[in-house]
Design a protein around this motif. Sequence first.
Motif, PDB file in Angstrom:
ATOM      1  N   LYS A  91      26.359  44.950 -15.836  1.00 14.95           N
ATOM      2  CA  LYS A  91      27.510  45.645 -15.249  1.00 14.95           C
ATOM      3  C   LYS A  91      27.993  44.987 -13.964  1.00 14.95           C
ATOM      4  N   HIS A  92      27.192  44.055 -13.432  1.00 15.65           N
ATOM      5  CA  HIS A  92      27.490  43.497 -12.110  1.00 15.65           C
ATOM      6  C   HIS A  92      28.181  42.132 -12.164  1.00 15.65           C
ATOM      7  N   PHE A  93      28.596  41.691 -13.346  1.00 13.67           N
ATOM      8  CA  PHE A  93      29.314  40.419 -13.437  1.00 13.67           C
ATOM      9  C   PHE A  93      30.213  40.442 -14.660  1.00 13.67           C
ATOM     10  N   THR A  94      31.236  39.596 -14.637  1.00 10.18           N
ATOM     11  CA  THR A  94      32.145  39.454 -15.777  1.00 10.18           C
ATOM     12  C   THR A  94      31.710  38.255 -16.612  1.00 10.18           C
ATOM     13  N   SER A  95      32.164  38.203 -17.841  1.00  8.25           N
ATOM     14  CA  SER A  95      31.810  37.086 -18.720  1.00  8.25           C
ATOM     15  C   SER A  95      32.343  35.774 -18.170  1.00  8.25           C
ATOM     16  N   ALA A  96      33.521  35.819 -17.527  1.00  2.59           N
ATOM     17  CA  ALA A  96      34.094  34.582 -16.962  1.00  2.59           C
ATOM     18  C   ALA A  96      33.220  34.041 -15.848  1.00  2.59           C
ATOM     19  N   SER A  97      32.665  34.927 -15.044  1.00  2.00           N
ATOM     20  CA  SER A  97      31.837  34.473 -13.920  1.00  2.00           C
ATOM     21  C   SER A  97      30.477  33.994 -14.379  1.00  2.00           C
ATOM     22  N   ALA A  98      30.108  34.297 -15.631  1.00  2.00           N
ATOM     23  CA  ALA A  98      28.790  33.907 -16.135  1.00  2.00           C
ATOM     24  C   ALA A  98      28.808  32.569 -16.850  1.00  2.00           C
ATOM     25  N   ASP A  99      29.997  32.033 -17.139  1.00  3.71           N
ATOM     26  CA  ASP A  99      30.088  30.779 -17.884  1.00  3.71           C
ATOM     27  C   ASP A  99      29.282  29.676 -17.201  1.00  3.71           C
TER      28      ASP A  99
END
Length: 820
Positions: A91-99
């Motif tokens: 819940k603490h990050f978006t998929s874009a920021s995880a790339d």
Amino acid sequence: MLAPHIKKKVDELWNRFWAAGLTNPLVAVEQITYLLFLKRLEDIDLKRQQRGFPSIYFGHEDCKWSYIRQEKTNPKHLIDVVFPWLRELDKHFTSASADGTELASLNNRMADAYFQLDPNKGKVLSDSIDAIDQLFARAGEGSAAQDIMGDTFEYLLSEVATAGKNGQFRTPRHLIRFMVELLDPEPGQRVIDPAAGTGGFLFSTQQYLMRKYSAQENLVLEWDGTPHRTDGAAATPEQYAAIHHGANFVGLDNDRTMARIGWMNLVLHDVTDPHLLQGDSLSKRDGKPQLAQVLESETYDFVLANPPFTGTVDSGDLEPDTVLFPRIGGAGKKKDESITNKSELLFLWLMLDLLHVGGRCTVIIPEGVLFGNTDAHVRLRREMLAEHVVEGVISLPGGVFQPYTGVKTSILVFRKETRRDDKQSLPSSAAPRTEHVWFYEVEEDGYSLNAKRDPRPGQRNDLWDALEKFKTWLAHGREGALRHEKTLLQPSFHAERWRQALLRDTADKLTPAGTAFAALPDTDMWDGQVWGIHELFPELPADPKAAEIQVRNAASRSLYDLVIQFFAPASQPIWKKRRGSQSKASPISIEKAIAEWEKVIKTPQQEFNRAVRDVQQRFFEPEDGPALPLWKAIIKDSLNTGLDAHRHYITHATDNRFPEYQPVEDLTIALETVAREVAKLDGFDVTLRSLEIDQPSELKATKHWVVPVRAWERNDEWPSDDGQLIGSHNADGLVRPAYVAAMLAAGLYDEKGKLKDGLLDPDCIEARDWNLSAGQYKPFDFTQLKSDKSMAELIGELKTTEQQIISGLDKLLAMVEGRE
């Protein structure tokens, strides 16, 4: 190979968790995995913030590893604060920021993460956090230290010495490397392991690709094939990216804990965004889109696996795809049920389905798969041989999976040739896609075959020979495979001594300037890596024994001279008294001289011993390395020999002159000079193998053989329709095409699917219910018979014995039927 001191730290970590009550090895590894992930998470978040994304720790700064270390004696902080946050990490990050980070494949892996250490075990937690900081100090740096981190985690996993449920157990890594090399993958090709466990097949595939595309002059292989110095220098940027791209390394495991551990294993082996998921490969896929996507038919280049043995699957939960898993058929009530619920057979059908046409598989299977006589066993083998190509069957010795199980296993290698939509209705008279099968019998795999499985470096290992013979079989077929049937091929072996160059910590032990390898143009290339002592110190030979002899000889001479000089000021006055050269006094007796000498050298001897201890503590590893025992032995020998020389001077003072000497200005510096040279020998010995497998030796009996799948029985009375041909085979012993066409037109199988008698050679695979057991076809070596009788006489005796047995059975049958 890990340094002994790293293994010792891992063992200590294990012992701490065990003593704290976490006696289930899998649970202990899982807890360590959580802590290791928390350690890496802070570095991952820093990289995200550098790309402009908000921190995952916003409002939860007390969940950072740096804060956890401050609270390392407080397990309740982890239990009550950190792990509740960790369970909701997605819940603490978006998929874009995880790339480009491990977070991209997190997929709620931590949703059920709980820290299970007793809240009262603060010392255990503190020790564990310190150990993880030391063992995985450089995880994520992207340097060569990454290999050490991966190897450390693998060693941690090797401690899981208990078998799991349904026949799950850890596959020996040397067997995995062998199976990967049989397939010889290329960058960008996709591989899947549908029973992935800790991910051994997946990271070993990536490791093999790195080895294949590394500068060969730098590459080093341990005796069991473990690669080192894999730099990927020969790969293009696209190939290098593909080698590390997690989408090319896909795995599934039904156990959530095992999948989580396997995921971390891939992360530590430098696989970006690993695709190792939790899921049952054989279960229904309806309502499970992620599982269905991973198991999409005909989308993989390779399958590598060691699926569970002897397991059974709930038929109600089995994937209902009738093309994937054949049904019983017929008109009975069970016609729509799967033909089997045995997991080892179902996994093989799944692997065929996952491969695209031309894709290949190596899989470890229990021996029963190769000769079982149930409808499912026979149908599976018939499908694999008739519609696909079985390239090889490699029989393994019975002890390779000790101590987990003694089940006899084989490695099956096959290539998919028929699309799933083009499957034949079996049985069929059409020519099998597999024309011949190559068999190999492994008797030695480099380890003892008892429960301990002790390594035997440098000794015979049939896997190397099998690998070379298999390559020849694929390249040159049956004729090539039989060229060297009585030759065993092995690599050459040699020993080296390695050490980890931790320049930040140990530099002052190695050079007077206090900076190890200061003369090297780029010290960063050495830091954190494992090197041979001959590479770190070019004056040393590569062979550890030769290096020890060289250093010992030089150090012994230097220390002997030092002892002579250091004790000379105390010994020379006694020598003079014994010689009678002082004030023309009469010489003192030998007994009195020696007694006085032994008294006056006590003080310098104490000083010498104190200096030795001080230097010893600063220059030598406290672990069980080879340099410290050698240093102690040289000191002892040199001290004894030097003092014996002084004793001799005094005893024979009238016959010799006392040697000239230079006063020792600083004993510590003099000892440091010698200790520095001896300390270069620290490290651990390894046995390495050559890259080439080209050392031949003679075999008494062949280890491999080739068997036809379909071979025609001779029928010397068969006439062709036009009467021009007589006999099924020509003068060269080859079957006539006209005969084959006639037999196929008439059909090989009757209406019940049974092979008609007299058509096929009883020694071919098809005639034996498609049996693939290597022992069924092993050639009998008559040269091994030891007898004074001729072969004809032996055969005659066998026929006589056979007749006696038949006669005895006839009498027994008559008795049973009441005729006698």
